[in-house]
Design a protein around this motif. Structure first.
Motif, mmCIF file in Angstrom:
data_model
loop_
_atom_site.group_PDB
_atom_site.id
_atom_site.type_symbol
_atom_site.label_atom_id
_atom_site.label_comp_id
_atom_site.label_asym_id
_atom_site.label_seq_id
_atom_site.Cartn_x
_atom_site.Cartn_y
_atom_site.Cartn_z
ATOM 1 N N PRO A 198 81.078 67.428 98.699
ATOM 2 C CA PRO A 198 81.093 65.957 98.646
ATOM 3 C C PRO A 198 79.741 65.350 98.994
ATOM 4 O O PRO A 198 79.340 64.344 98.394
ATOM 5 N N GLU A 199 79.037 65.941 99.957
ATOM 6 C CA GLU A 199 77.729 65.418 100.353
ATOM 7 C C GLU A 199 76.730 65.543 99.214
ATOM 8 O O GLU A 199 75.958 64.610 98.938
ATOM 9 N N LEU A 200 76.736 66.698 98.533
ATOM 10 C CA LEU A 200 75.822 66.891 97.410
ATOM 11 C C LEU A 200 76.182 65.965 96.257
ATOM 12 O O LEU A 200 75.314 65.323 95.657
ATOM 13 N N GLU A 201 77.471 65.873 95.976
ATOM 14 C CA GLU A 201 77.900 65.055 94.840
ATOM 15 C C GLU A 201 77.494 63.593 95.012
ATOM 16 O O GLU A 201 77.205 62.894 94.039
ATOM 17 N N SER A 202 77.427 63.139 96.228
ATOM 18 C CA SER A 202 77.095 61.737 96.479
ATOM 19 C C SER A 202 75.652 61.400 96.101
ATOM 20 O O SER A 202 75.329 60.215 95.924
ATOM 21 N N VAL A 203 74.783 62.416 95.973
ATOM 22 C CA VAL A 203 73.382 62.140 95.631
ATOM 23 C C VAL A 203 73.038 62.567 94.209
ATOM 24 O O VAL A 203 71.881 62.459 93.794
ATOM 25 N N LEU A 204 74.031 63.036 93.450
ATOM 26 C CA LEU A 204 73.761 63.511 92.095
ATOM 27 C C LEU A 204 74.060 62.422 91.073
ATOM 28 O O LEU A 204 75.176 61.896 91.028
ATOM 29 N N PRO A 205 73.094 62.081 90.231
ATOM 30 C CA PRO A 205 73.349 61.085 89.182
ATOM 31 C C PRO A 205 74.223 61.657 88.076
ATOM 32 O O PRO A 205 74.267 62.877 87.852
ATOM 33 N N GLU A 206 74.925 60.789 87.377
ATOM 34 C CA GLU A 206 75.857 61.211 86.327
ATOM 35 C C GLU A 206 75.153 61.974 85.205
ATOM 36 O O GLU A 206 75.774 62.781 84.514
ATOM 37 N N GLU A 207 73.869 61.718 84.994
ATOM 38 C CA GLU A 207 73.144 62.400 83.913
ATOM 39 C C GLU A 207 73.226 63.921 84.020
ATOM 40 O O GLU A 207 73.145 64.636 83.018
ATOM 41 N N ASP A 249 90.308 85.397 90.460
ATOM 42 C CA ASP A 249 89.644 85.005 91.701
ATOM 43 C C ASP A 249 89.490 83.488 91.753
ATOM 44 O O ASP A 249 89.283 82.847 90.718
ATOM 45 N N PRO A 250 89.542 82.907 92.934
ATOM 46 C CA PRO A 250 89.237 81.467 93.035
ATOM 47 C C PRO A 250 87.772 81.219 92.721
ATOM 48 O O PRO A 250 86.908 82.043 93.022
ATOM 49 N N VAL A 251 87.483 80.094 92.077
ATOM 50 C CA VAL A 251 86.106 79.699 91.770
ATOM 51 C C VAL A 251 85.955 78.234 92.175
ATOM 52 O O VAL A 251 86.531 77.345 91.548
ATOM 53 N N ALA A 252 85.189 77.997 93.235
ATOM 54 C CA ALA A 252 84.949 76.634 93.690
ATOM 55 C C ALA A 252 83.961 75.944 92.752
ATOM 56 O O ALA A 252 83.154 76.608 92.090
ATOM 57 N N PRO A 253 84.005 74.611 92.647
ATOM 58 C CA PRO A 253 83.053 73.892 91.783
ATOM 59 C C PRO A 253 81.612 74.231 92.150
ATOM 60 O O PRO A 253 81.268 74.355 93.331
ATOM 61 N N TYR A 254 80.774 74.358 91.127
ATOM 62 C CA TYR A 254 79.386 74.738 91.384
ATOM 63 C C TYR A 254 78.460 74.193 90.310
ATOM 64 O O TYR A 254 78.899 73.793 89.228
#
Length: 404
Positions: A198-207, A249-254
């Motif tokens: 969540p912390e990383l996603e908050s600084v990533l632009p939609e592009e 196997d589980p795969v977390a978002p990356y």
């Protein structure tokens, strides 16, 4: 429709070999798969872009429930473009649409985690798979083929399929003049994964989510490849519901990251990596992109060190047409190509479909092989050649325009 049951030996348990095994079994043939790894989870990469070539091949070859499992295990939101080139400040330079876009409205163009796809393809093949062995040579006669394995044992079948990669010893015997070309892509050879928190996603632009591949590049040749992946559902729960005998196997978002390193950095041979190597390479990436958009720096810095590895790229030069026999090739053994267009896995899977279809329509093995090989050359070779000019292929020529 052919009614003749064959024993087909497949040397190699990668994507094309396993898909081919499923397709042949579906059509009533006997199959033996030989795989040099002792399990089917060896690390060979992360994200795969699949389009209509790959999707239709999986539909043809897999049992219905495994095909549906593949679809649900794929990327959550299809991107609108295949690849996009951005400047270090994230201004768009160019883009390229997806190739062979599917007409399926729910899965028009998708991607999947490589290990997930291999786990689906390996499902239900335990009884026909020999692990920890490699095919090294063969003897062909009028009635069949005998494959010799690296432990000296032999297998006898009606048809031998080399699915054993770019450095296939079986292709070397079948086509001794075939040439493998080492071909690095500037700035793209190291790969790693950055978890999407969540912390990383908050600084990533939609592009950065708009394409299957985002290529950030500058005029000095430095570049960074970024690919986002989120599965549609929790993968273990999905498998338990749709195919309870299959383990995923589980795969977390990356984000998959592949980034240039600062000039002068020596990347050790994989056998010489130490525990300090991944951190050294990540730091060299950060130095290379100093001054770029903070989101790119955050993605590169966030790589999990134990996911960083190197892929040495190579391709097989197209060959002149040859006379068919009871020995043929699929996937990288036939036409290893550079990853520029995201078509390597699609062409490998398409080979499996083509060969299954030709064996289904013709009782004469060599005739079926000849028809398959003609279609394989016609389909895969033009794409192989296009990938060699990778600066024009990435993002519709955006990298070339930056260099000019």
């Amino acid at each position: 429709m052919s009614t003749k049951s064959l024993h087909v030996i497949i040397s190699g348990g990668g994507l094309s070999g396993l898909a081919l095994a499923h397709g042949l079994i579906k059509d009533g043939h006997q199959v033996t798969v030989v795989e040099r790894d002792t399990d089917l989870n060896a690390r060979a990469g992360y994200y795969l872009t699949l389009n209509d070539f790959g999707g239709q091949a999986l539909r043809r070859c897999l049992p219905d429930d495994l095909f549906a499992l593949y679809q649900r295990a794929s990327r959550r939101t299809p991107p609108r473009r295949a690849s996009i080139v951005l400047t270090p400040g994230l201004q768009e330079v160019s883009s390229m649409p997806s190739m062979a876009l599917s007409s399926d409205p729910e899965y028009p163009d998708t991607g999947i985690h490589r290990r997930t796809l291999r786990q689906i393809l390996a499902a239900r093949l335990d009884d026909v798979t020999i692990l920890g062995r490699r095919g090294v040579s063969y003897v062909e006669d009028a009635d069949g083929v005998t494959l010799t394995l690296d432990d000296g044992s032999e297998l006898r079948g009606d048809l031998l399929v080399a699915a054993d990669g770019v450095r296939s010893p079986l292709r070397a015997q079948r086509h001794p003049h075939a040439r493998v070309q080492e071909a690095g892509i500037q700035g793209i050879s190291l790969f790693g994964l950055t978890p999407i928190t969540p912390e990383l996603e908050s600084v990533l632009p939609e592009e950065l989510y708009d394409g299957n591949a985002i290529i950030v590049a500058d005029r000095t040749g430095k570049r960074c490849l970024l690919v986002a992946f989120r599965s549609r559902e929790d993968l273990p729960e999905l498998a338990a519901r749709m195919a309870p005998d299959v383990h995923l196997d589980p795969v977390a978002p990356y984000f998959m990251i592949s980034c240039s390193v600062v000039e002068g950095t020596e990347i050790p041979h994989r056998d010489d990596w130490t525990s300090e190597t991944p951190a050294m390479l990540r730091d060299a990436m950060l130095q290379a992109i100093e001054g770029w958009h903070p989101a790119v720096a955050a993605l590169v810095a966030g790589q999990e060190l134990d996911t960083i590895f190197r892929i040495p790229f190579a391709y097989v030069e197209p060959m002149e047409a040859w006379s068919p026999s009871r020995v043929t090739m699929v996937g990288d053994a036939a036409h290893a190509m550079l990853p520029t267009l995201g078509m390597g896995a699609n062409m490998a899977l398409n080979d499996a479909r083509l060969l299954v279809d030709e064996l289904a329509s013709n009782d004469e093995v060599v005739t079926a092989v000849g028809a398959y090989e003609a279609q394989m050359r016609e389909t895969a070779y033009p794409i192989l050649l296009a990938t060699v000019d990778h600066d024009r292929a990435f993002g519709g020529g955006g990298l070339k325009s930056l260099d000019d």
